[in-house]
Scaffold this active site. Structure first.
Site, PDB file in Angstrom:
ATOM      1  N   PRO A   2       0.820  -1.216   0.000  1.00  0.00           N
ATOM      2  CA  PRO A   2       0.000   0.000   0.000  1.00  0.00           C
ATOM      3  C   PRO A   2       0.853   1.264   0.000  1.00  0.00           C
ATOM      4  CG  PRO A   2      -0.814  -1.592   1.595  1.00  0.00           C
ATOM      5  CD  PRO A   2       0.508  -2.105   1.110  1.00  0.00           C
ATOM      6  N   GLU A   3       0.340   2.279  -0.684  1.00  0.00           N
ATOM      7  CA  GLU A   3       1.017   3.573  -0.704  1.00  0.00           C
ATOM      8  C   GLU A   3       0.604   4.371   0.535  1.00  0.00           C
ATOM      9  OE1 GLU A   3       2.712   4.426  -3.957  1.00  0.00           O
ATOM     10  OE2 GLU A   3       2.343   2.321  -4.370  1.00  0.00           O
ATOM     11  N   LYS A  51       4.143   4.589   5.863  1.00  0.00           N
ATOM     12  CA  LYS A  51       3.354   3.382   5.637  1.00  0.00           C
ATOM     13  C   LYS A  51       3.121   2.602   6.931  1.00  0.00           C
ATOM     14  CE  LYS A  51       5.097   2.943   0.940  1.00  0.00           C
ATOM     15  NZ  LYS A  51       5.655   2.018  -0.057  1.00  0.00           N
ATOM     16  N   ASN A 165       5.283   1.636  -5.066  1.00  0.00           N
ATOM     17  CA  ASN A 165       5.620   1.299  -6.447  1.00  0.00           C
ATOM     18  C   ASN A 165       4.727   2.004  -7.470  1.00  0.00           C
ATOM     19  OD1 ASN A 165       7.752  -0.246  -7.479  1.00  0.00           O
ATOM     20  ND2 ASN A 165       6.329  -1.749  -8.297  1.00  0.00           N
ATOM     21  N   ARG A 261      11.675  -4.849  -7.351  1.00  0.00           N
ATOM     22  CA  ARG A 261      10.311  -4.384  -7.602  1.00  0.00           C
ATOM     23  C   ARG A 261      10.134  -4.300  -9.113  1.00  0.00           C
ATOM     24  NH1 ARG A 261       8.860  -1.585  -2.902  1.00  0.00           N
ATOM     25  NH2 ARG A 261       6.726  -1.518  -3.675  1.00  0.00           N
TER      26      ARG A 261
END
Length: 275
Positions: A2-3, A51, A165, A261
């Protein structure tokens, strides 16, 4: 993963459900804290830090959690059936007379003294959605290692906290450079604009789980709210759009691995090295 905007919204939902109320249900399903009993204590607040989620509880305690890739917190009305995964994936339950918060698949869950929160989040850079936000510090942190690729620098939470990401790829697209370009190679003024754009995007998305970076084409109704998305309307410029045409130039979007990633980019719109 999650951002920062998703974590901020999760914190707000948990705060609304728990803050100012006494816990009547407490169950931490991790070995280290399985015997901890928080019932009878008031929840003071729930705050996002980058986060990370910090649930502060009466008596100088903080429940620290991190969602990482698969974790989530769900809020249910008292007596409502819990939905979010099988019971064996539940890591935490906090409830009061009206609401129950259930944490599923939480890879990080620890109970610590509130005075020791810095041990969990003290390494983070300025929080894009936090009261400590400082764009000058964020830019300085990013440029401290000028040879580092932009994508890696943006994901490093020690530089600035909250970018994941999705935003990494979208920010590189909006800056018209690839995620592999060394951040020190950005033209003068671009790092400042990059940081300002990051702040703007997270702020504009923090009240909804339907994240978007493209212009909002829906019109406003009489109540001031946006109309629903039109059929086929795109939310993101490049992320998750491998092989689909760029919304600006029509070139097929590409995807490649970057530092464990993935990154998405448009070869037509973005200049710089690629994978």
């Amino acid at each position: 993963m999650p951002e920062g905007d998703t974590v901020w919204l999760t914190a707000r939902k948990l705060h609304t459900a728990l803050a100012g109320r006494t816990l009547t249900l407490s169950d931490l399903r991790v070995p280290r804290f399985a015997t901890a009993d928080l019932t009878g204590r008031d929840v003071l607040d729930v705050t996002a830090r980058g986060k990370h989620l910090l649930t502060r509880i009466e008596g100088g305690l903080t429940l620290h959690s991190h969602l990482r890739m698969d974790g989530s917190w769900r809020v249910f009305a008292a007596g409502e059936r819990w939905r979010g995964g099988p019971d064996h994936q539940i890591r935490a339950v906090l409830g009061n007379a009206e609401r129950t918060a259930v944490g599923y698949r939480l890879p990080v869950l620890e109970l610590l003294r509130t005075r020791d929160e810095d041990k969990a989040v003290g390494h983070l850079g300025p929080d894009l959605l936090g009261p400590d936000w400082n764009p000058e510090t964020a830019v300085r942190n990013l440029l401290a290692d000028p040879g580092r690729p932009i994508g890696e620098a943006l994901l490093d939470q020690r530089n600035l906290a909250g970018i994941g990401n999705v935003y990494k790829s979208e920010l590189a697209f909006l800056a018209r450079v690839t995620p592999w370009l060394p951040i020190g190679d950005l033209p003068p003024g671009t790092p400042e604009r990059l940081v300002a754009t990051a702040r703007r995007l997270l702020e504009s998305n923090k009240d909804t789980f339907d994240r978007r970076t493209t212009p909002r084409t829906g019109s406003r109704g009489g109540d001031g709210r946006r109309s629903p998305l039109r059929p086929g309307e795109q939310l993101l410029f490049v992320y998750g759009r491998r092989g689909r045409p760029c919304l600006r130039c029509g070139t097929a979007i590409r995807k490649a691995g970057q530092d464990d990633r993935v990154s998405y980019w448009c070869p037509g719109c973005q200049s710089g090295p690629t994978a």
